[in-house]
Motif scaffolding. Structure first.
Motif, PDB file in Angstrom:
ATOM      1  N   ASN A  81     -29.756   8.037 -18.158  1.00 49.02           N
ATOM      2  CA  ASN A  81     -29.547   8.582 -19.503  1.00 49.02           C
ATOM      3  C   ASN A  81     -28.540   7.772 -20.326  1.00 49.02           C
ATOM      4  O   ASN A  81     -27.945   8.292 -21.278  1.00 49.02           O
ATOM      5  N   ILE A  82     -28.336   6.513 -19.954  1.00 47.67           N
ATOM      6  CA  ILE A  82     -27.454   5.597 -20.681  1.00 47.67           C
ATOM      7  C   ILE A  82     -28.309   4.475 -21.257  1.00 47.67           C
ATOM      8  O   ILE A  82     -29.185   3.940 -20.567  1.00 47.67           O
ATOM      9  N   GLU A  83     -28.073   4.123 -22.504  1.00 49.34           N
ATOM     10  CA  GLU A  83     -28.824   3.026 -23.110  1.00 49.34           C
ATOM     11  C   GLU A  83     -28.253   1.691 -22.623  1.00 49.34           C
ATOM     12  O   GLU A  83     -27.081   1.391 -22.837  1.00 49.34           O
ATOM     13  N   ARG A 112     -37.900   7.502 -33.965  1.00 47.25           N
ATOM     14  CA  ARG A 112     -36.494   7.889 -33.922  1.00 47.25           C
ATOM     15  C   ARG A 112     -35.855   7.787 -35.298  1.00 47.25           C
ATOM     16  O   ARG A 112     -35.088   8.674 -35.703  1.00 47.25           O
ATOM     17  N   ALA A 113     -36.166   6.724 -36.033  1.00 46.78           N
ATOM     18  CA  ALA A 113     -35.580   6.531 -37.360  1.00 46.78           C
ATOM     19  C   ALA A 113     -35.993   7.657 -38.312  1.00 46.78           C
ATOM     20  O   ALA A 113     -35.174   8.160 -39.092  1.00 46.78           O
ATOM     21  N   THR A 142     -32.811   0.292 -37.473  1.00 49.39           N
ATOM     22  CA  THR A 142     -31.867   0.651 -36.420  1.00 49.39           C
ATOM     23  C   THR A 142     -30.807   1.607 -36.965  1.00 49.39           C
ATOM     24  O   THR A 142     -30.690   1.811 -38.187  1.00 49.39           O
ATOM     25  N   ARG A 143     -30.004   2.143 -36.069  1.00 45.23           N
ATOM     26  CA  ARG A 143     -28.895   2.991 -36.512  1.00 45.23           C
ATOM     27  C   ARG A 143     -27.918   2.188 -37.368  1.00 45.23           C
ATOM     28  O   ARG A 143     -27.248   2.752 -38.243  1.00 45.23           O
ATOM     29  N   PRO A 176     -31.738  11.344 -29.427  1.00 42.76           N
ATOM     30  CA  PRO A 176     -31.810  10.638 -28.143  1.00 42.76           C
ATOM     31  C   PRO A 176     -32.949   9.615 -28.147  1.00 42.76           C
ATOM     32  O   PRO A 176     -34.058   9.917 -28.597  1.00 42.76           O
ATOM     33  N   PRO A 177     -32.697   8.404 -27.671  1.00 43.88           N
ATOM     34  CA  PRO A 177     -33.739   7.385 -27.652  1.00 43.88           C
ATOM     35  C   PRO A 177     -34.748   7.640 -26.541  1.00 43.88           C
ATOM     36  O   PRO A 177     -34.450   8.328 -25.559  1.00 43.88           O
ATOM     37  N   GLN A 178     -35.926   7.079 -26.685  1.00 46.58           N
ATOM     38  CA  GLN A 178     -36.990   7.200 -25.683  1.00 46.58           C
ATOM     39  C   GLN A 178     -37.431   5.804 -25.259  1.00 46.58           C
ATOM     40  O   GLN A 178     -38.596   5.448 -25.359  1.00 46.58           O
ATOM     41  N   TRP A 179     -36.477   5.003 -24.798  1.00 50.68           N
ATOM     42  CA  TRP A 179     -36.784   3.612 -24.479  1.00 50.68           C
ATOM     43  C   TRP A 179     -37.494   3.484 -23.127  1.00 50.68           C
ATOM     44  O   TRP A 179     -37.557   4.434 -22.352  1.00 50.68           O
TER      45      TRP A 179
END
Length: 286
Positions: A81-83, A112-113, A142-143, A176-179
């Motif tokens: 759960n860490i990018e 996500r954006a 991006t953020r 939360p990202p879904q990478w």
């Protein structure tokens, strides 16, 4: 401590960004700055896209510039759960495995954006997605683009404060990202003929124990190298990362992670490897 710049004093910078992701210089402008900074070997490693590689290569060829460009990418992944970011160096940008992975990542970024924009709208900040997308100029949203939009609109005084107030985990605009997984990234990089590098390991806020766990996991998945040197690092970090490279049999990479001209992060600045490590470029110079 002995410095290892490279054979024949070649200056390498193997981590940089353009307007294809969250950098502020176009591929042409980044190449020009690299020449001004006397870089010999530059890797463009935009977030989850290789869109800058062809225009940069075309410009180098057109102007017959003394710069070797390494085709690269920085892939966002999730581990515990860490990018975690994995840099791919010397990749075939047209390989089907790489194109498929980056297409999936791009869709995740877009979704996500949009969600970030929706959350900021509920917080009373209108048109954030549209504003961030305009700042991306057709590149990945991006953020960082949201942060620049909020600063430009006067909502917050600085990019760092934007993240603390709106975009960090647990804040109003955080999604939360879904990478993909680290394994997915390493596999795609290898299938595209490239070298997989664990990017900026000191930035994940991990304890020494957890950083070793991450590095070992990366190695077990076939990872090739770890970023040992950046132009701005806390004291002793370079030596610590060099020790990890030696402990797990990884090559050592280096890069500024350049995004924009500023006073503390610059192409090629303070980039050298400690003695006792083997440079990542040895993998494509064999």
């Amino acid at each position: 401590m002995t410095e290892v710049l490279s054979d024949l004093r070649v200056i390498y910078d193997l981590h940089s960004h353009t307007t294809a992701s969250d950098g502020e210089l176009s591929p042409k402008e980044l190449v020009e700055r690299a020449i001004e900074r006397q870089i010999n070997v530059l890797a463009i490693t935009d977030h989850d896209t290789t869109a800058a590689i062809t225009p940069a290569n075309d410009y180098i060829a057109e102007k017959n510039l003394p710069l070797t460009l390494i085709s690269g990418v920085e892939i966002s992944t999730l581990w515990e759960n860490i990018e975690i970011h994995i840099v791919g160096l010397n990749i075939d940008i047209n390989h089907n495995a790489m194109k498929a992975l980056l297409s999936s990542q791009s869709q995740c970024r877009e979704t996500r954006a949009i969600m970030i924009g929706e959350r900021l709208e509920k917080a009373g900040i209108s048109n954030a997605f549209e504003g961030a997308k305009a700042l991306a100029h057709g590149g990945q949203v991006t953020r960082g683009h949201f942060a620049r939009f909020l600063v430009n609109e006067g909502h917050v005084a600085s990019v760092n404060k934007v993240f603390k107030r709106y975009l960090a985990k647990g804040k109003t605009g955080y999604v939360p990202p879904q990478w993909c997984s680290i394994g997915d990234a390493v596999t795609a990089i290898h299938e595209a003929g490239g070298v997989a590098v664990l990017a900026h390991p000191g930035r994940y806020g991990l304890s020494s124990k957890w950083l070793k766990r991450l590095t070992l996991y990366f190695k077990q998945l076939g990872g090739n190298a770890i970023e040992v040197a950046q132009c701005q690092q806390p004291p002793q970090e370079r030596e610590q990362h060099a020790a990890l490279a030696q402990l797990y049999g990884l090559k050592a990479s280096l890069g500024s992670d350049f995004h924009r001209p500023c006073s503390w992060i610059e192409l090629g600045r303070n980039l050298w490897l400690p003695s006792g490590v083997e440079p990542v470029w040895s993998l494509w110079q064999e």
